[in-house]
Enzyme design. Structure first.
Site, PDB file in Angstrom:
ATOM      1  CD  GLU A 104      -2.488   0.804   2.857  1.00  0.00           C
ATOM      2  OE1 GLU A 104      -2.133  -0.129   3.620  1.00  0.00           O
ATOM      3  OE2 GLU A 104      -3.254   1.705   3.191  1.00  0.00           O
ATOM      4  CB  THR A 121       1.238  -7.116   1.480  1.00  0.00           C
ATOM      5  OG1 THR A 121       1.072  -7.426   2.871  1.00  0.00           O
ATOM      6  CG2 THR A 121      -0.074  -7.361   0.778  1.00  0.00           C
ATOM      7  CG  ASP A 157       0.070  -8.432   6.584  1.00  0.00           C
ATOM      8  OD1 ASP A 157       0.812  -9.332   6.997  1.00  0.00           O
ATOM      9  OD2 ASP A 157       0.021  -7.304   7.113  1.00  0.00           O
ATOM     10  NE  ARG A 165       5.475 -22.864  29.168  1.00  0.00           N
ATOM     11  CZ  ARG A 165       5.013 -23.042  30.397  1.00  0.00           C
ATOM     12  NH1 ARG A 165       3.893 -22.431  30.787  1.00  0.00           N
ATOM     13  NH2 ARG A 165       5.643 -23.821  31.255  1.00  0.00           N
ATOM     14  CG  HIS A 202      10.407 -10.110  11.190  1.00  0.00           C
ATOM     15  ND1 HIS A 202      10.155  -9.697  12.467  1.00  0.00           N
ATOM     16  CD2 HIS A 202      10.072  -9.080  10.380  1.00  0.00           C
ATOM     17  CE1 HIS A 202       9.703  -8.454  12.447  1.00  0.00           C
ATOM     18  NE2 HIS A 202       9.650  -8.053  11.184  1.00  0.00           N
TER      19      HIS A 202
HETATM   20  O1  F6P Z   1       2.936  -5.318   6.376  1.00  0.00           O
HETATM   21  C1  F6P Z   1       3.506  -6.564   6.416  1.00  0.00           C
HETATM   22  C2  F6P Z   1       4.043  -6.848   7.797  1.00  0.00           C
HETATM   23  O2  F6P Z   1       4.677  -8.087   7.786  1.00  0.00           O
HETATM   24  C3  F6P Z   1       2.988  -6.782   8.892  1.00  0.00           C
HETATM   25  O3  F6P Z   1       2.271  -7.971   9.041  1.00  0.00           O
HETATM   26  C4  F6P Z   1       3.821  -6.433  10.092  1.00  0.00           C
HETATM   27  O4  F6P Z   1       3.088  -5.700  11.049  1.00  0.00           O
HETATM   28  C5  F6P Z   1       4.897  -5.595   9.536  1.00  0.00           C
HETATM   29  O5  F6P Z   1       5.008  -5.893   8.175  1.00  0.00           O
HETATM   30  C6  F6P Z   1       6.220  -5.808  10.224  1.00  0.00           C
HETATM   31  O6  F6P Z   1       7.127  -4.934   9.686  1.00  0.00           O
HETATM   32  P1  F6P Z   1       8.655  -4.794  10.064  1.00  0.00           P
HETATM   33  O7  F6P Z   1       9.404  -5.622   9.082  1.00  0.00           O
HETATM   34  O8  F6P Z   1       8.947  -3.359   9.910  1.00  0.00           O
HETATM   35  O9  F6P Z   1       8.837  -5.316  11.452  1.00  0.00           O
END
Ligand code: F6P
Length: 342
Positions: free
Chosen positions: A103, A125, A127, A267, A273
């Site tokens: 975006e 993305t 997401d 837990r 990432h």
């Molecule tokens: O927008 C994609 C995304 O992976 C989101 O799910 C997450 O909030 C964000 O990026 C994390 O970004 P960064 O790499 O800056 O931690």
């Protein structure tokens, strides 16, 4: 020879290198030169570029990340950024630009296009929440990674008779949470699209325990919001250049609440990432490749201000503007996943 610049912006995801490879190969076949712009829009502002040859893209198809690097730099944040970007466009002799991003990156691409720059886009993305395209590459890989994690958590949850909370990516939408939760047989899925009541979550877990299943898996998207709070749980108040907060912490919050209310040992696993790293699935490699090829075809057809997009099984051209809206989770898919809750 005319020159196409290519950049990758925003959060990385598996498949970006497949796009770059396809852009380079198709561009050269059509008689264009290609210039790699490093680290998203930052490269165009700060003179960080590298010519891309067929040799530069050898072996990158299965590699995660992006060989060009990425950033969340916003050229519209400062006048001097924009001036440098425009001066460098001239200096590098760019004729066209392919911007691969979400975006924010596509928002910048769209603004440049409106100012008369011949820009095309490739939506990206992890997401999967960009409108204008049915799926984004990287999403399938993330779902695969999370599903495998849920499978692994199942066996240890069952052995210890615990609740396992799994926090996954999903800033505005619960695509990853819902698909991976469904694939992994989650007992509860929490998504940003629907505020949740912690007592309902605990009731689902207790219902399951009463059925004789002594453990539970709860998948929560990082942007999910409990009814008690106003917004998502964040790490501090720092914003990126596009005004986004850094999310994270809902898993910990949820785990503590569940343990306090139900008295069942709980837990929390935050996948973070890991979901964005490593090799793309075959599906993502193919999708990313097709999108990269189409982006060059859009340049060739002078279809600027458009992006390559997936509609059903076809790769088509749609206005970049369409991707600047959120694509929320299909409620029917969430309801289908909900059949298996508790
Ligand atoms: O927008 C994609 C995304 O992976 C989101 O799910 C997450 O909030 C964000 O990026 C994390 O970004 P960064 O790499 O800056 O931690």
């Amino acid at each position: 020879m005319e020159k196409i610049g290519v950049l990758t912006g925003g959060g990385d995801c598996p498949g970006l290198n497949a796009v770059i490879r396809a852009v380079v190969r198709r561009s050269h076949a059509l008689g264009y030169d290609t210039l790699g712009i490093k680290n998203g829009w930052a490269g165009l502002i700060h003179n960080e570029v590298e010519p891309l040859t067929d040799f530069s893209v050898i072996g990158i198809l299965p590699r995660g990340g992006t060989i060009l690097g990425t950033s969340r730099t916003n050229p519209y944040k400062k006048d001097e950024y924009l001036q440098q970007l425009k001066a460098n466009w001239q200096k590098f002799g760019l004729n066209y630009l392919i911007a691969v991003g979400g975006e924010d990156t596509l928002g910048v691409a769209h603004r440049l296009f409106r100012e008369g720059y011949p820009v095309v886009g490739v939506p990206k993305t992890i997401d999967n929440d960009l409108a204008g395209t049915d799926y984004t590459f990287g999403f399938d890989t993330a779902v695969q990674i999370v599903t495998e994690a849920i499978d692994r958590l199942h066996t240890t949850a069952e052995s210890h008779q615990r609740v396992m909370v799994v926090e996954v990516m999903g800033r505005h939408t619960g695509w990853i949470a819902t698909y991976s939760g469904m694939a992994g047989g989650a007992d509860c899925i929490l998504v940003p699209e629907r505020r949740f009541d912690i007592h309902d979550v605990c009731a689902l877990i207790q219902k399951r325990i009463a059925r004789g299943r002594k453990f539970a898996i709860v998948v929560v998207a990082e942007g999910a919001k409990p009814e008690e709070t106003h917004g998502p749980i964040t790490h501090g108040t720092r914003l990126d250049e596009f005004g986004h907060e850094r999310l994270g912490g809902i898993g910990e919050w949820l785990g503590k609440q569940i343990e306090d209310i139900t008295n069942i040992e709980t837990r929390v696993t935050v996948l973070g990432h890991v979901q964005r790293g490593g090799t793309p699935t075959a599906y993502d490699r193919v999708l990313a490749t097709r999108l990269g090829l189409k982006a060059v075809e859009l340049v060739y057809a002078k279809d600027f201000g458009h992006m390559a997009a997936l509609r059903a099984t076809e790769i088509v051209s749609v206005p970049i503007e369409e991707a600047l809206r959120q694509k929320y989770l299909d409620p029917k898919i969430f309801e289908d996943a909900g059949v298996f809750f508790g």
